[in-house]
Scaffold this motif. Sequence first.
Motif, PDB file in Angstrom:
ATOM      1  N   ALA A  58      -0.335   2.317   6.434  1.00  0.00           N
ATOM      2  CA  ALA A  58      -0.007   1.638   5.140  1.00  0.00           C
ATOM      3  C   ALA A  58       0.301   0.096   5.629  1.00  0.00           C
ATOM      4  O   ALA A  58       0.160  -0.893   4.785  1.00  0.00           O
ATOM      5  CB  ALA A  58       1.378   2.294   4.439  1.00  0.00           C
TER       6      ALA A  58
ATOM      7  N   LEU B 205       0.299   4.983   0.788  1.00  0.00           N
ATOM      8  CA  LEU B 205      -0.729   5.741   1.680  1.00  0.00           C
ATOM      9  C   LEU B 205      -0.045   7.060   1.830  1.00  0.00           C
ATOM     10  O   LEU B 205       0.908   7.592   2.332  1.00  0.00           O
ATOM     11  CB  LEU B 205      -0.829   5.054   2.880  1.00  0.00           C
ATOM     12  CG  LEU B 205      -2.115   5.568   3.907  1.00  0.00           C
ATOM     13  CD1 LEU B 205      -3.132   4.312   4.093  1.00  0.00           C
ATOM     14  CD2 LEU B 205      -1.620   6.309   4.632  1.00  0.00           C
TER      15      LEU B 205
ATOM     16  N   CYS C 100       0.864  -1.184   0.027  1.00  0.00           N
ATOM     17  CA  CYS C 100      -0.008  -0.172   0.032  1.00  0.00           C
ATOM     18  C   CYS C 100       0.884   1.213   0.062  1.00  0.00           C
ATOM     19  O   CYS C 100       1.942   1.212   0.890  1.00  0.00           O
ATOM     20  CB  CYS C 100      -0.883  -0.047   1.147  1.00  0.00           C
ATOM     21  SG  CYS C 100      -1.920   1.602   1.250  1.00  0.00           S
TER      22      CYS C 100
ATOM     23  N   LYS D 239      -3.021  -1.797   5.870  1.00  0.00           N
ATOM     24  CA  LYS D 239      -3.544  -2.063   4.447  1.00  0.00           C
ATOM     25  C   LYS D 239      -2.833  -3.140   3.806  1.00  0.00           C
ATOM     26  O   LYS D 239      -3.496  -3.804   3.050  1.00  0.00           O
ATOM     27  CB  LYS D 239      -3.534  -0.824   3.656  1.00  0.00           C
ATOM     28  CG  LYS D 239      -4.541   0.444   4.514  1.00  0.00           C
ATOM     29  CD  LYS D 239      -5.659   0.106   4.573  1.00  0.00           C
ATOM     30  CE  LYS D 239      -6.836   0.078   3.499  1.00  0.00           C
ATOM     31  NZ  LYS D 239      -8.018  -0.098   3.516  1.00  0.00           N
ATOM     32  N   ALA D 240      -1.310  -3.163   3.781  1.00  0.00           N
ATOM     33  CA  ALA D 240      -0.810  -4.008   3.164  1.00  0.00           C
ATOM     34  C   ALA D 240      -0.934  -5.594   3.848  1.00  0.00           C
ATOM     35  O   ALA D 240      -0.862  -6.477   3.099  1.00  0.00           O
ATOM     36  CB  ALA D 240       0.693  -3.893   3.298  1.00  0.00           C
TER      37      ALA D 240
END
Length: 196
Positions: free
Chosen positions: A171, A98, A96, A174-175
Amino acid sequence: MSARTASSQRKTKETNITVSLNLDGTGKSSLSTRVGFFDHMLESFARHGLFDLEISCEGDLHVDAHHTIEDVGIVLGDALKTALGKKEGIKRYGSCTLPMDEALVLCAVDLSGRPFFVEDLRFSGEMMGDMPTQMVREFFYAVSYSAGMNLHFCQHRGNNDHHIAECAFKAFAKALDAATQPEPRIAEAWSTKGVL
């Protein structure tokens, strides 16, 4: 897919920590590390990864926040490793990039079983509230090695330490969420070795 939950504990002369993690949650969290900025970052991680997360930590904050933050990373990584089990039928990789105001941070994750950590996060101050900026690196290093994951951060831009740190935590959330998602085309661990 069976429930992907785990609890982990660690008690030393420096810290007493309990972590409960549900990878398939709704982003609920109950956090008490007694380091306010760190709790804020962990809340962001849970919320944006849609992980249910409970953390209770009593640490030697009369020394500083180092042991508390590093050891929470160790216990969280252990809970993550347990919750993932044999990692069968998951995507394994996630990334991600971000944005947060002027800051932009990339996080990439490989749930390979082989720990490795690389980052180039650049902070200008020594503290963010009651959390030393140096401890962002120490936390993520501890998570990556305890969980057995390959974890990279690349800071594209940013000059506000709060924004850079929050970008990194979100981030990562999300990853990691992407990497732990089911891959319906496979049933085994996604590796030529057959195991992760």
